[in-house]
Design an enzyme around this catalytic site. Structure first.
Site, short mmCIF file in Angstrom:
data_model
loop_
_atom_site.label_atom_id
_atom_site.label_comp_id
_atom_site.label_asym_id
_atom_site.label_seq_id
_atom_site.Cartn_x
_atom_site.Cartn_y
_atom_site.Cartn_z
N GLU A 94 0.79 -1.22 0.00
CA GLU A 94 0.00 0.00 0.00
C GLU A 94 0.83 1.28 0.00
OE1 GLU A 94 -3.27 0.13 -0.32
OE2 GLU A 94 -3.39 -2.06 -0.41
N SER A 364 -49.27 -21.77 40.34
CA SER A 364 -48.90 -22.28 41.67
C SER A 364 -47.41 -22.16 41.97
CB SER A 364 -49.33 -23.74 41.80
OG SER A 364 -50.75 -23.84 41.80
#
Length: 685
Positions: A94, A364
């Site tokens: 690069e 319950s």
């Protein structure tokens, strides 16, 4: 002749003056631009290099189980945590003069400008790493002169205020590598299942190649183009003496083994759990004065991978393909660490977390909370009540309520609190609420961390109130924790991006939610649902799980028309499950009623496999006594239904089960509506 020479000389002088003037003007302009740039850079200051950073989730053993990203998937790492091959490959490909220029490669720029002028448009790039980094942070990738000018200005400021290594590190952490991956660490993990520091030469070349065009050079989507570009990267590294010819040749020949499918699978681990972790982390960090949006957090969670995998496997094994939904979670007593959490059948189809967000009626399963309040108000396991068919009035006599039991039957004799909980008798529960009172019941609900509003209706004794599984499991976990007010948590610690620990979960909570004695008594009461000795007009509610049971469990189930709960624990783990439909459908099909107990017992047995069964140990002040289940008297051979019960010393029974007075009380029809206390004193007379 002389005139001609004079004119030529004069013309040369004019041209020279013009050239000198033009040169001076150009130099002045350049100097002005240079000074202006320095002033501009000084005024605007250093450009911010901050970018969204991913946060990493670890399980309790420190292994990564997921991540969180606000915008881009990125793990920020330093240059020291990157493979030297990768750094060399990027520079060679690069920007080979990166460490020599001041942000601009003028020779490349001149070449690019000539090509642009010839084509009359922006076609050639000559961006350095600094310029690319500036673009990654602030600009789009549109090719235009305006963007290039802005890019140059930002790049100049970067070079002026930051070291080369800081720029290179930032660039490598912001480059897009396709498939949603930003930065070399995310790319390395996605493509090769490893950290950037562990990349080999050939892998580093592949990663570097992708940066030129993430879609064009992706080794997943375009393996041939990726290979071509990889070879180019290797040749550039060889030409610039980063690697030898032999190294480049070997790296070019080595086949690339991608791990992206493994990465994709690993990212799906415990998605409901991780959503809850992030919500908790946001609260913790905000309280600490930090912004969750900073990113870069390393969050060590409480997840037990074995528990989570087992929970998911059991859900997959037992849930029918009927649209039935599920929520499941497990928690450690003593610490409150959430070790597993499932919020639905399929996260991809519905990320709604039914464990933490859905408020459903527990039925319950809420009775142990009521009986915890009862234990503080004079009740004990051998408190007897008549439980015949009863109509209750409330709201100053304006309303009535007639509870029924699951099979439509009622006891024709008084039963104890222990038996009432084991067979889940509803009349006993409503009568208990009437005696204990709504205020004490609400107080217990609040103390146990259940966020619910209880109306003054007898139905709340039977769980007719909306709650979350998270709250309910947390309440039961307090019972399992000897009554200590342990809060469920999903986080052990949080570190910021610099490695500083900003939060550690407190290791101990000493405050009691209820007493150790009441917590143990309630725990032992809840072992009764697995014991057939309590069978009466209805069976103990946990017998269907008894064949698989290899250790003591304390648990309670609850069923309504639309919901099914089951929450229970051993001394080392609490687990809760809810099943039901999201909207508009009741539980009528047997296949929809069965999964919760199957999932719960299989999970508990699997995660405890290989460990020695542990009993529940009574604390000081609690004594065990073998009693007759039917009368509550001290057991002798003539009384067949015997069981070990634990009571406070003041509540020890004083009569034998064969005592005539106990037998008469059991058979008497005249006293069915009265509380039967079998000890030297009476609570309500």
């Amino acid at each position: 002749m002389q005139r001609t020479k004079f004119l030529k000389k004069k013309k040369r002088k004019i041209l020279l003056r013009r050239f000198l003037l033009l040169t001076l003007t150009t130099l002045t302009a350049a100097f002005t631009v240079f000074i202006s740039l320095k002033i501009y850079a000084q005024i605007t200051g250093a450009p911010s290099l901050s970018v969204p950073k991913g946060s990493v989730f670890l399980d309790k053993d420190g292994k990564q189980i997921g991540d969180h990203f606000s915008e881009e998937r990125r793990y920020w790492v330093s240059l020291d945590d990157m493979s030297p091959f990768l750094i060399d490959a990027v520079i060679a490909t690069e920007d080979r003069k990166f460490y020599k220029h001041n942000g601009f490669d003028y020779k490349r720029i001149a070449g690019a400008v000539l090509k642009d002028v010839k084509s009359m448009r922006k076609v050639e790039g000559a961006s350095t790493i600094t310029q690319q980094y500036a673009r990654n942070l602030y600009l789009t990738h549109t090719k235009s002169w305006k963007r290039k000018i802005n890019e140059a200005l930002i790049a100049y400021r970067m070079e002026r205020f930051y070291e080369k290594d800081a720029i290179l590190e930032g660039y490598l952490n912001t480059v897009y590598f396709g498939h949603g991956m930003y930065g070399v660490e995310a790319a390395s993990k996605f493509y090769f299942g490893k950290s950037a520091i562990d990349l080999t030469l050939e892998e580093a070349a592949v990663i570097t190649a992708i940066a030129k065009g993430p879609s064009r050079y992706s080794p997943v989507d375009n393996p041939e183009r990726s290979t071509e570009r990889k070879l180019l990267v290797l040749s550039l590294m060889k030409a610039q003496d980063y690697v030898t010819a032999a190294q480049a040749e070997r790296a070019g020949d080595v086949p690339i083994v991608l791990k992206n499918e493994e990465w994709t699978h690993s990212k799906r681990s415990a998605p409901y759990f991780l959503d809850e972790v992030w919500k908790e982390a946001e609260k913790v960090l905000t309280k600490k004065g930090r912004s969750p949006a900073e990113g870069g957090w390393t969050i060590q969670t409480t997840l037990n991978k074995h528990h989570q995998v087992t929970a998911e496997e059991m859900v997959k094994k037992w849930m029918p393909n009927s649209g039935l939904q599920v929520a499941f979670m497990s928690v450690e007593p003593g610490t409150g660490a959430v070790t597993s959490l499932v919020g639905g059948v399929d996260y991809a189809e519905s990320p709604f977390n039914r464990a933490t967000q859905a408020k459903r009626q527990p039925g319950s399963a809420l009775k142990p909370i009521l009986y915890a309040a009862a234990l503080e108000n004079g009740y004990n396991p051998l408190t007897f009540l008549s439980t015949e068919k009863t109509i209750f009035t409330y709201d100053d006599g304006k309303s009535s309520y007639e509870p029924k039991n699951v099979n439509g039957k009622f006891a024709d004799h008084p039963i104890s609190l222990a038996q009432a909980l084991a067979i889940s008798d509803n009349i006993f529960a409503v009568k208990t609420l009437e005696e204990v009172g709504y205020k004490n019941y609400r107080n217990m609900v609040e103390r146990l961390g259940i966020h619910a509003s209880l109306p003054e209706s007898p139905a709340v004794a039977l769980g007719a109130v909306d709650v979350t599984l998270f709250d309910m499991t947390g309440a039961f976990n307090k019972f399992a924790s000897d009554g200590v007010n342990v809060q469920p948590t999903t986080i052990l610690s949080i570190m910021d991006s610099s490695g500083k620990t900003v939060y550690e979960h407190p290791t101990k909570e000493n405050k009691q939610a209820i007493s150790k004695q009441d917590a143990f008594i309630l725990t032992h009461l809840m072992t009764g649902m697995f014991d057939p000795v309590f069978n009466d007009y209805s069976s103990a509610t946990g017998l269907s799980m008894r064949q698989k049971q290899t250790r003591p469990y304390a648990a309670k189930s609850g069923t309504t028309d639309s919901d099914h709960y089951l929450i229970g624990y051993t001394p080392t783990l609490t687990a809760g499950i809810w099943t039901g439909f999201d909207v508009g459908k009741q539980l009528t099909d047997p296949q929809d009623l069965a999964p919760s107990k199957k999932i719960w017992i299989d999970f508990m047995e699997t995660v405890h496999r290989g460990t020695k069964p542990q009993p529940f140990i009574p604390p000081d002040g609690i004594s065990g006594v073998v009693v007759d289940v039917e009368t509550g008297g001290l057991a002798v051979d003539d009384c067949e239904k015997q069981r070990l019960m634990y009571v406070k010393e003041k509540d020890m029974p004083q009569k034998l089960c064969t005592d005539k007075s106990l037998q008469e009380l059991r058979s008497s029809d005249k006293k069915k509506s009265k509380l039967f206390d079998l000890f030297p004193f009476s609570f309500f007379e």
